[in-house]
Design a protein around this motif. Structure first.
Motif, PDB file in Angstrom:
ATOM      1  N   GLU A  69      20.133 -49.481   7.357  1.00  0.00           N
ATOM      2  CA  GLU A  69      19.426 -49.245   6.103  1.00  0.00           C
ATOM      3  C   GLU A  69      18.444 -48.090   6.246  1.00  0.00           C
ATOM      4  OE1 GLU A  69      18.290 -49.731   2.170  1.00  0.00           O
ATOM      5  OE2 GLU A  69      19.919 -50.768   3.197  1.00  0.00           O
ATOM      6  N   ARG A  70      17.693 -48.057   7.345  1.00  0.00           N
ATOM      7  CA  ARG A  70      16.726 -46.968   7.563  1.00  0.00           C
ATOM      8  C   ARG A  70      17.446 -45.629   7.738  1.00  0.00           C
ATOM      9  NH1 ARG A  70      14.423 -50.908  10.929  1.00  0.00           N
ATOM     10  NH2 ARG A  70      15.237 -49.844  12.761  1.00  0.00           N
ATOM     11  N   ALA A  71      18.555 -45.645   8.475  1.00  0.00           N
ATOM     12  CA  ALA A  71      19.317 -44.407   8.678  1.00  0.00           C
ATOM     13  C   ALA A  71      19.865 -43.889   7.345  1.00  0.00           C
ATOM     14  CB  ALA A  71      20.457 -44.642   9.666  1.00  0.00           C
ATOM     15  N   TRP A  72      20.377 -44.795   6.526  1.00  0.00           N
ATOM     16  CA  TRP A  72      20.887 -44.390   5.212  1.00  0.00           C
ATOM     17  C   TRP A  72      19.767 -43.826   4.353  1.00  0.00           C
ATOM     18  CZ3 TRP A  72      19.704 -46.429   0.338  1.00  0.00           C
ATOM     19  CH2 TRP A  72      20.495 -45.948  -0.707  1.00  0.00           C
ATOM     20  N   GLN A  73      18.599 -44.468   4.384  1.00  0.00           N
ATOM     21  CA  GLN A  73      17.460 -43.998   3.591  1.00  0.00           C
ATOM     22  C   GLN A  73      17.006 -42.617   4.053  1.00  0.00           C
ATOM     23  OE1 GLN A  73      16.169 -45.708   0.867  1.00  0.00           O
ATOM     24  NE2 GLN A  73      15.130 -43.771   0.516  1.00  0.00           N
ATOM     25  N   ARG A  74      16.962 -42.403   5.381  1.00  0.00           N
ATOM     26  CA  ARG A  74      16.586 -41.075   5.900  1.00  0.00           C
ATOM     27  C   ARG A  74      17.581 -40.010   5.446  1.00  0.00           C
ATOM     28  NH1 ARG A  74      15.455 -43.763  10.763  1.00  0.00           N
ATOM     29  NH2 ARG A  74      17.478 -43.137  11.575  1.00  0.00           N
ATOM     30  N   GLU A  75      18.868 -40.323   5.522  1.00  0.00           N
ATOM     31  CA  GLU A  75      19.897 -39.362   5.103  1.00  0.00           C
ATOM     32  C   GLU A  75      19.763 -39.065   3.612  1.00  0.00           C
ATOM     33  OE1 GLU A  75      22.764 -36.659   5.700  1.00  0.00           O
ATOM     34  OE2 GLU A  75      21.867 -37.885   7.274  1.00  0.00           O
ATOM     35  N   LYS A  76      19.524 -40.077   2.830  1.00  0.00           N
ATOM     36  CA  LYS A  76      19.358 -39.893   1.388  1.00  0.00           C
ATOM     37  C   LYS A  76      18.138 -39.019   1.093  1.00  0.00           C
ATOM     38  CE  LYS A  76      17.828 -43.035  -1.478  1.00  0.00           C
ATOM     39  NZ  LYS A  76      17.598 -44.210  -2.275  1.00  0.00           N
ATOM     40  N   ASP A  77      17.028 -39.275   1.808  1.00  0.00           N
ATOM     41  CA  ASP A  77      15.819 -38.477   1.605  1.00  0.00           C
ATOM     42  C   ASP A  77      16.045 -37.017   2.001  1.00  0.00           C
ATOM     43  OD1 ASP A  77      14.540 -40.746   0.705  1.00  0.00           O
ATOM     44  OD2 ASP A  77      13.469 -41.118   2.599  1.00  0.00           O
ATOM     45  N   ARG A  78      16.750 -36.793   3.129  1.00  0.00           N
ATOM     46  CA  ARG A  78      17.055 -35.415   3.548  1.00  0.00           C
ATOM     47  C   ARG A  78      17.915 -34.694   2.514  1.00  0.00           C
ATOM     48  NH1 ARG A  78      19.260 -36.462   9.220  1.00  0.00           N
ATOM     49  NH2 ARG A  78      17.804 -38.116   9.529  1.00  0.00           N
ATOM     50  N   ASP A  79      18.922 -35.399   1.990  1.00  0.00           N
ATOM     51  CA  ASP A  79      19.789 -34.790   0.974  1.00  0.00           C
ATOM     52  C   ASP A  79      19.014 -34.455  -0.280  1.00  0.00           C
ATOM     53  OD1 ASP A  79      21.916 -34.988   2.690  1.00  0.00           O
ATOM     54  OD2 ASP A  79      22.784 -36.771   1.741  1.00  0.00           O
ATOM     55  N   ALA A  80      18.103 -35.350  -0.672  1.00  0.00           N
ATOM     56  CA  ALA A  80      17.291 -35.084  -1.860  1.00  0.00           C
ATOM     57  C   ALA A  80      16.368 -33.891  -1.620  1.00  0.00           C
ATOM     58  CB  ALA A  80      16.466 -36.332  -2.220  1.00  0.00           C
ATOM     59  N   ALA A  81      15.783 -33.814  -0.422  1.00  0.00           N
ATOM     60  CA  ALA A  81      14.908 -32.687  -0.107  1.00  0.00           C
ATOM     61  C   ALA A  81      15.683 -31.387  -0.137  1.00  0.00           C
ATOM     62  CB  ALA A  81      14.261 -32.907   1.267  1.00  0.00           C
ATOM     63  N   ARG A  82      16.897 -31.398   0.415  1.00  0.00           N
ATOM     64  CA  ARG A  82      17.755 -30.197   0.406  1.00  0.00           C
ATOM     65  C   ARG A  82      18.079 -29.785  -1.025  1.00  0.00           C
ATOM     66  NH1 ARG A  82      21.847 -32.242   3.812  1.00  0.00           N
ATOM     67  NH2 ARG A  82      20.473 -32.493   5.570  1.00  0.00           N
ATOM     68  N   ALA A  83      18.381 -30.783  -1.859  1.00  0.00           N
ATOM     69  CA  ALA A  83      18.739 -30.485  -3.252  1.00  0.00           C
ATOM     70  C   ALA A  83      17.552 -29.882  -3.999  1.00  0.00           C
ATOM     71  CB  ALA A  83      19.218 -31.767  -3.951  1.00  0.00           C
ATOM     72  N   TYR A  84      16.356 -30.425  -3.796  1.00  0.00           N
ATOM     73  CA  TYR A  84      15.178 -29.890  -4.457  1.00  0.00           C
ATOM     74  C   TYR A  84      14.833 -28.494  -3.939  1.00  0.00           C
ATOM     75  CZ  TYR A  84      14.303 -34.483  -6.470  1.00  0.00           C
ATOM     76  OH  TYR A  84      14.401 -35.664  -7.149  1.00  0.00           O
ATOM     77  N   ARG A  85      15.018 -28.285  -2.642  1.00  0.00           N
ATOM     78  CA  ARG A  85      14.693 -27.001  -2.042  1.00  0.00           C
ATOM     79  C   ARG A  85      15.649 -25.905  -2.522  1.00  0.00           C
ATOM     80  NH1 ARG A  85      15.094 -28.151   3.494  1.00  0.00           N
ATOM     81  NH2 ARG A  85      17.267 -27.612   3.306  1.00  0.00           N
ATOM     82  N   ASP A  86      16.909 -26.262  -2.720  1.00  0.00           N
ATOM     83  CA  ASP A  86      17.925 -25.273  -3.089  1.00  0.00           C
ATOM     84  C   ASP A  86      17.927 -24.952  -4.576  1.00  0.00           C
ATOM     85  OD1 ASP A  86      18.667 -25.136  -0.466  1.00  0.00           O
ATOM     86  OD2 ASP A  86      20.325 -26.546  -0.672  1.00  0.00           O
ATOM     87  N   GLN A  87      17.111 -25.623  -5.376  1.00  0.00           N
ATOM     88  CA  GLN A  87      17.103 -25.347  -6.807  1.00  0.00           C
ATOM     89  C   GLN A  87      16.475 -24.054  -7.148  1.00  0.00           C
ATOM     90  OE1 GLN A  87      15.215 -28.581  -8.847  1.00  0.00           O
ATOM     91  NE2 GLN A  87      17.031 -29.833  -8.737  1.00  0.00           N
TER      92      GLN A  87
END
Length: 118
Positions: free
Chosen positions: A100-118
């Motif tokens: 669960e923690r690993a999935w949450q970290r991956e989700k947070d990284r993906d969200a950060a990447r998406a916000y950064r690339d906008q």
């Protein structure tokens, strides 16, 4: 009448506080077996990595008394296996948390990447 109820409750409560040694003797095991079981159990927990466990073995008694030796072997095997089983169960129970923690970290990284690339 209530005195008898209180006394019965006290007896039942106290009987629930027996040590393993007392319980084995109450079940008809010889005292030497119960002594060996206690020592072996403590040693088994220590071998399984319990910090509070300590290795205990009365070697002269182990070599001379078959009942002590049998109790020590049974106590060592049972308590070591029980502790290892508890560790395995804890690992399995916590593995879901790790995923669960690993999935949450991956989700947070993906969200950060998406916000950064906008």
């Amino acid at each position: 009448m209530w005195r008898y109820a209180v006394m019965l409750g006290a007896v039942l409560w106290l009987s629930g506080c027996q040590t393993t040694h007392q319980e084995l003797i109450a079940k008809g095991y010889p005292p030497a077996f119960a002594d060996g079981f206690d020592d072996g159990c403590s040693s088994g927990r220590q071998a399984a990595g319990v910090i509070s466990g300590e290795f205990r073995k009365n070697v002269p008694r182990y070599l001379k008394e078959r009942e002590y030796a049998a109790g020590w072997e049974d106590g060592f095997r049972q308590c070591k296996a029980m502790r290892e089983h508890e560790e395995l169960r804890d690992y399995i129970d916590n593995r879901g948390d790790y995923r669960e923690r690993a999935w949450q970290r991956e989700k947070d990284r993906d969200a950060a990447r998406a916000y950064r690339d906008q």
